[in-house]
Structures are given as C-alpha cells and as structure tokens.
Design an enzyme around this catalytic site. Structure first.
Site, short mmCIF file in Angstrom:
data_model
loop_
_atom_site.label_atom_id
_atom_site.label_comp_id
_atom_site.label_asym_id
_atom_site.label_seq_id
_atom_site.Cartn_x
_atom_site.Cartn_y
_atom_site.Cartn_z
CD GLU A 1 -3.16 -0.86 2.11
OE1 GLU A 1 -3.90 0.11 1.98
OE2 GLU A 1 -3.24 -1.69 3.02
CB THR B 1 -0.91 4.24 -7.35
OG1 THR B 1 -1.66 3.42 -6.46
CG2 THR B 1 -1.72 5.45 -7.74
NE ARG C 1 -4.16 -2.25 -1.47
CZ ARG C 1 -2.97 -2.76 -1.73
NH1 ARG C 1 -2.34 -2.44 -2.85
NH2 ARG C 1 -2.40 -3.57 -0.88
CG ASP D 1 3.70 -3.21 -9.21
OD1 ASP D 1 4.19 -3.05 -8.07
OD2 ASP D 1 2.47 -3.13 -9.43
CD GLN E 1 0.30 -6.77 0.76
OE1 GLN E 1 0.64 -7.03 -0.39
NE2 GLN E 1 -0.33 -5.67 1.09
#
Ligand SMILES: Nc1nc2c(ncn2[C@@H]2O[C@H](COP(=O)(O)OP(=O)(O)O)[C@@H](O)[C@H]2O)c(=O)[nH]1
Ligand SMILES: [Mg+2]
Length: 299
Positions: free
Chosen positions: A54, A59, A123, A145, A149
């Site tokens: 996150e 993005t 998301r 990318d 996590q």
C-alpha cells in the site's frame, strides 16, 4: 620476423569442408545475435518498484501508462470497475474508500465507467510480479511491480538481474498506522526496515536508488489531526509543519544507508496526482538516463 597468419573467409573455404564451414557461419551468427542482445539489454532501462504494501507502487505504474498515453484495455477497465465496487462494499480501511464514498452517486449509475482518477484509486493487492515495458525517448523502460506484503517479498529476489534503478516507495502518511499483517508493527518502521535491507544490499551496489516519500496529500491532512510525537517521541520539529515532518521522515530513511558514497535521490510525491507524477518522473528520467550514459561510457 614472425609471420602472422590470419584466416580470412576465402582461405577458410579451402581449409574446411562445406559442413564445417556451415557450422562455423552458424556459430558466428549466434555470436552476433548474442552480442546484439547484450547491447539492447544494456540499453534497456529496468526499474524495480519496491516498498511495503500500500505504499503506491501499482498506482505509480498506472500513472506511467496514463502519462505515456497507453490505454487501459476495456477488459482491464471492467476489472477495475469490479475492484472499485468491492472496495466500496468491503469498506476496507484504505485511503481510497473516502474518495469513492464522496462519489457514490456517480459510481452507482448503471452506465458507470471508471475514469482514470477512479482507476488510480482502485485498490487491489498485487500478487506475484507485473512487468510493463514503455518506450520512452526510444529507450525501452521496463517497469517491474511486485507485491509488497510480507508473504510476497521472497519473490523480489527473482527480479534483481540487470536493474538500472530502484524506485522505493514509502507511504509517508502512515506514521500512526500498524501493519495489516500483524496489527502491531508501525508501518513507517516496517518500511524503514525493508529499505535498510535494500539500500545496504551488496547485490545493489551499482544500482541507483530513488526514494519516493509518497501520499503527501494524506500527510498534509494528517499533521493537522494527529501529533507525530505520539509515535516518534524523538521528533523535535514543529509537528504541524509539513516540511519539518517530511524532513524527519526522510532522515529516518537516509540514516540507515551505510555507504556514504552511494547516491540516494528523493522526491515527495502524491501518486494519485497525474500532474505531480509527470513532473517527478521527468526528473527521475533525467537522473536515470544520465547515470545510464555514464555507466555505458565507463565500460
Ligand atoms: N490519497 C492517496 N492515495 C494513494 C497515493 N498513492 C497510492 N494511493 C492509494 O493507496 C492504495 C494502495 O496503493 P497501491 O498502489 O495499490 O500500493 P502498492 O501495494 O504499493 O502497490 C490505493 O488505493 C491507491 O489509490 C497517494 O499519494 N495519495
Ligand atoms: Mg501493488
């Protein structure tokens, strides 16, 4: 005087059988292709997006598509539409829920098609590795990318070959939040630890690292509602002053770098803001191309 015997192609014709000659030509052709491959690999720019979950990696990649005019395929837009519905229904604890809640009426229409801005806010956790190549200034920019996590991080080590630069993203507004994974570790500290393992890793000795202190828009809001000293008592600046807070967070990251000669570039970013990323990426591109040219000339 010593005679130098060179074998030119016409002499070769007498020395070798036609089969041997063919073999030889084939092997020369293969050598030529390998050399060509090497050259294009060297010319290619490979950028690895790293950072905790996150922090804004995916993005940023979406912005690369938008800025360089690469359309989202209709199926992909449909997929994002579903992600957006899910984000709303789950009311997940994320920055973007507020964005969607502010616009429920538009999103609930039957003819709703997500805008670029909606797609940027959608998301969905990245699983595995997504690669995307965009030609920029005639040079293939290869973006990688990866999932951020904890469970996804062992996959990072598969993409470490021939990396030009690492773009390391930090969610600067998360100084008061804990990890989703264990609900205990402070997110900024987790991010700092990950950065430590990357910036001090010998594998990346020759790789330039560009730090993005992201989510500036949310940080601006947050410094007015909460005091960073609650989480980081060592903070000595003005907790309501954006530059003071940013300088403190930046210091948390620059201080872990052990090699003083290793350059570390940084930018304060808002990944959902296309204009901001346009400006930042232009600067990043110049840094990367400049350094790439330098290393090519040193070879
Ligand atoms: N407000 C705001 N939201 C952001 C920013 N960067 C990313 N986001 C949102 O944060 C969430 C997580 O971003 P994502 O790119 O999926 O993170 P990743 O796990 O690092 O790939 C998404 O909902 C994004 O829209 C930012 O600068 N500002
Ligand atoms: Mg992602």
């Amino acid at each position: 005087m010593a005679t130098v015997i060179r074998s030119c192609s016409c002499c070769l014709r007498f020395k070798f059988s036609p089969e041997e000659l063919e073999q030889r030509y084939k092997s020369q052709e293969i050598d030529r292709l390998i050399e060509k491959d090497k050259q294009s690999l060297r010319r290619q720019v490979k950028l690895l997006l790293l950072g905790a979950g996150e922090s804004g990696k995916s993005t940023f990649l979406k912005q690369m598509r938008i800025i360089h005019g690469i359309k989202f395929e209709p199926e992909l837009v449909k997929e994002y539409q579903h992600v957006i519905y899910q984000n709303i229904v789950k009311g997940m604890k994320s920055d973007s829920v507020q964005y969607f809640f502010n616009d429920l009426e538009r999103i609930a229409r039957t003819d709703y098609v997500p805008s670029h801005q909606d797609i940027l806010h959608a998301r969905k956790a990245t699983k595995g590795i997504t690669e995307f190549i965009i030609p920029i200034n005639n040079i293939p920019f290869h973006f990688v990318d990866v999932g951020g996590q904890r469970s996804q991080r062992q996959k990072w080590f598969q993409c470490f070959d021939c990396v030009t630069s690492i773009l390391f993203l930090v969610s600067s507004s998360e100084y008061d939040q804990v990890l989703l994974e264990d609900r205990r570790t402070n997110r900024l500290e987790e991010s700092q630890n990950i950065f430590d393992t990357i910036v001090n890793n010998l594998v990346f000795r020759g790789v330039s690292i560009i730090l993005f202190l992201n989510k500036t828009d949310l940080l601006v809001q947050k410094i007015h509602s909460g005091d960073i000293r609650t989480y980081f008592p060592q903070f000595s600046g003005d907790p309501r002053n954006l530059s003071d807070v940013q300088a403190f967070i930046l210091g948390m990251f620059t201080s872990v770098k052990r090699d003083p000669r290793k350059p570390l570039f940084h930018h304060f970013t808002t990944a959902v803001d296309t204009e901001n990323i346009k400006v930042v990426f232009n600067a990043v591109k110049d840094t990367i191309l400049h350094r790439n040219l330098e290393s090519l000339m040193l070879e």
